[in-house]
Structures are given as C-alpha cells and as structure tokens.
Scaffold this motif. Structure first.
Motif, PDB file in Angstrom:
ATOM      1  N   SER A 108       0.808  -1.209   0.000  1.00  0.00           N
ATOM      2  CA  SER A 108       0.000   0.000   0.000  1.00  0.00           C
ATOM      3  C   SER A 108       0.841   1.259   0.000  1.00  0.00           C
ATOM      4  O   SER A 108       0.337   2.342  -0.259  1.00  0.00           O
ATOM      5  N   SER A 109       2.154   1.129   0.290  1.00  0.00           N
ATOM      6  CA  SER A 109       3.006   2.314   0.374  1.00  0.00           C
ATOM      7  C   SER A 109       3.513   2.713  -0.997  1.00  0.00           C
ATOM      8  O   SER A 109       4.707   2.811  -1.234  1.00  0.00           O
ATOM      9  N   LEU A 110       2.612   2.930  -1.942  1.00  0.00           N
ATOM     10  CA  LEU A 110       2.981   3.356  -3.279  1.00  0.00           C
ATOM     11  C   LEU A 110       3.361   4.823  -3.260  1.00  0.00           C
ATOM     12  O   LEU A 110       2.707   5.642  -2.626  1.00  0.00           O
ATOM     13  N   SER A 111       4.441   5.155  -3.979  1.00  0.00           N
ATOM     14  CA  SER A 111       4.880   6.537  -4.005  1.00  0.00           C
ATOM     15  C   SER A 111       3.942   7.384  -4.847  1.00  0.00           C
ATOM     16  O   SER A 111       3.219   6.879  -5.701  1.00  0.00           O
ATOM     17  N   THR A 112       3.964   8.696  -4.624  1.00  0.00           N
ATOM     18  CA  THR A 112       3.117   9.607  -5.391  1.00  0.00           C
ATOM     19  C   THR A 112       3.415   9.541  -6.885  1.00  0.00           C
ATOM     20  O   THR A 112       2.494   9.491  -7.699  1.00  0.00           O
ATOM     21  N   PRO A 113       4.712   9.518  -7.312  1.00  0.00           N
ATOM     22  CA  PRO A 113       4.972   9.401  -8.753  1.00  0.00           C
ATOM     23  C   PRO A 113       4.393   8.135  -9.361  1.00  0.00           C
ATOM     24  O   PRO A 113       3.884   8.146 -10.472  1.00  0.00           O
ATOM     25  N   LEU A 114       4.460   7.011  -8.596  1.00  0.00           N
ATOM     26  CA  LEU A 114       3.907   5.769  -9.127  1.00  0.00           C
ATOM     27  C   LEU A 114       2.400   5.863  -9.248  1.00  0.00           C
ATOM     28  O   LEU A 114       1.811   5.414 -10.224  1.00  0.00           O
ATOM     29  N   ARG A 115       1.751   6.485  -8.255  1.00  0.00           N
ATOM     30  CA  ARG A 115       0.308   6.668  -8.348  1.00  0.00           C
ATOM     31  C   ARG A 115      -0.045   7.503  -9.573  1.00  0.00           C
ATOM     32  O   ARG A 115      -1.006   7.230 -10.284  1.00  0.00           O
ATOM     33  N   ALA A 116       0.737   8.548  -9.796  1.00  0.00           N
ATOM     34  CA  ALA A 116       0.472   9.409 -10.948  1.00  0.00           C
ATOM     35  C   ALA A 116       0.644   8.632 -12.240  1.00  0.00           C
ATOM     36  O   ALA A 116      -0.135   8.779 -13.185  1.00  0.00           O
ATOM     37  N   GLN A 117       1.677   7.774 -12.276  1.00  0.00           N
ATOM     38  CA  GLN A 117       1.916   6.955 -13.458  1.00  0.00           C
ATOM     39  C   GLN A 117       0.747   6.002 -13.706  1.00  0.00           C
ATOM     40  O   GLN A 117       0.298   5.838 -14.841  1.00  0.00           O
ATOM     41  N   LYS A 118       0.246   5.369 -12.629  1.00  0.00           N
ATOM     42  CA  LYS A 118      -0.887   4.468 -12.775  1.00  0.00           C
ATOM     43  C   LYS A 118      -2.137   5.225 -13.206  1.00  0.00           C
ATOM     44  O   LYS A 118      -2.938   4.731 -13.977  1.00  0.00           O
ATOM     45  N   ALA A 128      -6.676   1.928   2.607  1.00  0.00           N
ATOM     46  CA  ALA A 128      -5.553   0.986   2.549  1.00  0.00           C
ATOM     47  C   ALA A 128      -4.354   1.580   1.813  1.00  0.00           C
ATOM     48  O   ALA A 128      -3.207   1.285   2.142  1.00  0.00           O
ATOM     49  N   LEU A 129      -4.625   2.419   0.821  1.00  0.00           N
ATOM     50  CA  LEU A 129      -3.548   3.046   0.044  1.00  0.00           C
ATOM     51  C   LEU A 129      -2.998   4.301   0.708  1.00  0.00           C
ATOM     52  O   LEU A 129      -2.046   4.894   0.208  1.00  0.00           O
ATOM     53  N   GLY A 130      -3.612   4.713   1.816  1.00  0.00           N
ATOM     54  CA  GLY A 130      -3.158   5.922   2.481  1.00  0.00           C
ATOM     55  C   GLY A 130      -3.508   7.185   1.722  1.00  0.00           C
ATOM     56  O   GLY A 130      -2.852   8.220   1.872  1.00  0.00           O
ATOM     57  N   VAL A 158      -2.281  -3.857  -0.013  1.00  0.00           N
ATOM     58  CA  VAL A 158      -3.187  -4.053  -1.148  1.00  0.00           C
ATOM     59  C   VAL A 158      -2.576  -5.087  -2.081  1.00  0.00           C
ATOM     60  O   VAL A 158      -1.536  -4.844  -2.691  1.00  0.00           O
ATOM     61  N   ARG A 159      -3.216  -6.233  -2.175  1.00  0.00           N
ATOM     62  CA  ARG A 159      -2.705  -7.303  -3.040  1.00  0.00           C
ATOM     63  C   ARG A 159      -3.047  -7.034  -4.502  1.00  0.00           C
ATOM     64  O   ARG A 159      -2.229  -7.236  -5.391  1.00  0.00           O
TER      65      ARG A 159
END
Length: 291
Positions: A30-40, A240-242, A272-273
């Motif tokens: 769940s500790s996805l970085s902000t850049p990765l979230r933006a990419q997704k 869960a993703l914060g 998050v699986r």
C-alpha cells in the motif's frame, strides 16, 4: 578455470531466476509513491488503478500467496451491472435499491466462481438487493466447494450500503452540474445534497467502522469477503492506500470486480494485493455510468 566459469554462470542464472520470480509474485504494498500513483493514473482514462493484479500466465488470475502470519484478508467485491432507473436517460441512484441487469447477474456469478478457490470465513453484504445477490452467489459456491463457513447465511452490514445521493437521486449529470459534482468529489461538504445525502467523509467513517467489525469477526490467518458498491469499495481501498478522502473518487473499481487487502493485526499495516480484478469470462462489457 573451466569449473570456475561454470559455477559463475550457474550462480548468475540463479540470481536472474530469483529476480524474475520476484517480479511475478511479489505483492504490491500500500506504500505506493506519489509518482507511481500518478503513473498508474495516466494508464487509466476512467480512473486510477494503483495496485493492478500480478497475473498468473497459465490461469489468467491474480497470483496470491496464502494469508501471512498475523494478517487477516478481505476480498472486496463490487456488485454487477444494474438496470439504471432512468432507462435511456442515465441518472444517479446511489443508495436506491435498484436491481441487477441480466448481465450484472452473470458478472456476479463469475466473481463468485473466482472466489470459490479461497476459503472464506464470512461473506458480508450491503443490505441492497444488487449486493445481496452477489453475496449469496459467493456463499453458495463456498458450500459447493466444501467450505466450512461460520455462517449459513450472508452477514448484512448497514455500513456497507452505497453512498446516499439524497436529492440528486433520479437526476442526470447535466442536471446536477459537472462543476457541482466536481466540488462534491473534492469533499466540499457545502454541496452535499439534501434529503439525507451523504458526503465522502461521512461515507468513509461508516464504511471503515463496518469493515473493522468484519475484521473482528475474522480469525487471524483467515479471509472474509464483502459484496458492496463502487463508493464503499473506494472508501476501503483509499484507506488501505493511504490516500486522502478527496482522492478516492478517482479510483477505478469495475462492476463485479474484486479487490484484495491484507490487514496486519499487530501493526495495523494494510497491504493491497490487487485492485479491481475482473475475471475474463467472455461476457460483454458492462454499462457503468452514473452511480
């Protein structure tokens, strides 16, 4: 020298295999970085998928390890396609008790078939008929698979009911106003609709309370399922993703899709699986407009 080269090549092959294996089976945390979230987010025109499933190439289903020690697992299922009460004029319906379409029933059945491969201690549901149909499909397939469930029926939680749109129920997007809806999605509570309408912060509070009640019922090392709605699943997934509550409206949750989250009983960590996995079963694409 020849033996040394052979041993070196073997060692390099092992290292290469290890990294390839990890690339296939390592869970997304769940500790996805902000850049990765933006990419997704850029990858999905209709919403953010921050935790796409890592798929098994043989079965075309998510790779999923057993529940880790000290964790509990929750599968979150959104109901299938509904019959929009506006007909050819799609309207927002929120917590109205609308029925599934024939396609929606098939979608719910396929989601239940996928979950039959896992032992579920409890099957929880929203009180609305579109969710209860799917929950009963899930429970029925647990019985067929020989599962030893704690309950002979689904567990109804009022807290998993869909977001109440209040006075916006029965209105189209144009009638509500795109700017008004954008302010609502940004959690401007001054535009919360009347007649019992809810804001996202209000929804989040009651959904997480119900989720925690289900987690209390679920044994450590066990798994349960919730069949509910778009906004309800978004609420649990965003937590869960914060993510901040103002971001949850952008999360992608397909009809009859499945999201999986593990909860650590010792640290409170949420893993998050996968998010919004929808079994490929040859059905036509669902209509998923106003909600």
């Amino acid at each position: 020298m020849t033996l040394y080269l052979i041993l070196l090549c073997t060692w390099l092959q092992i290292i290469d295999y290890t990294y390839a294996f990890r690339a296939h089976v390592s869970p997304r945390l769940s500790s996805l970085s902000t850049p990765l979230r933006a990419q997704k987010a850029d990858a999905w025109a209709d919403g953010t998928n921050a935790a796409p499933a890592i798929m098994c190439e043989v079965e075309n289903v998510p790779l999923l390890d057993p529940v880790p020690a000290s964790f509990k697992r929750i599968f979150m299922v959104r109901h299938g396609e509904v019959i929009n009460p506006g007909g050819d004029r799609p309207v927002f319906y929120g917590a109205m008790d609308v029925s599934l379409s024939p396609l929606g029933e098939l979608e719910a059945t396929e989601a239940a078939s996928y979950l039959s491969r896992y032992h579920l201690q409890h099957v929880a549901s929203s009180p609305l008929v579109r969710a209860k149909f799917g929950a009963r499909q899930v429970l029925a397939r647990q019985t067929i698979a020989g599962g030893d469930n704690d309950s002979n029926d689904i567990n109804i939680f009022e807290g998993f009911k869909e977001l109440d749109r209040g006075s916006w129920c029965g209105l189209t997007l144009d009638e509500i106003g795109k700017d008004m809806l954008a302010r609502f999605d940004a959690c401007d509570e001054s535009v919360t609709p009347g007649d019992g309408g809810e804001s996202y912060p209000t929804l989040l509070g009651r959904v997480l309370k119900a989720r925690d009640e289900l987690l209390e019922m679920t044994d450590v090392g066990g798994a349960s399922a919730i069949v509910s709605h778009l906004q309800v699943t978004r609420a649990m997934l965003s937590d869960a993703l914060g993510m901040d509550v103002t971001e949850m409206a952008g999360l992608k949750i397909g009809t009859a899709s499945i999201t999986c989250v593990d909860y650590c009983t010792e640290t409170g960590r949420q893993v998050v699986r996968f998010q919004s996995f929808k079994p490929e079963c040859g059905l036509e694409e669902s209509k998923d407009g106003a909600n």
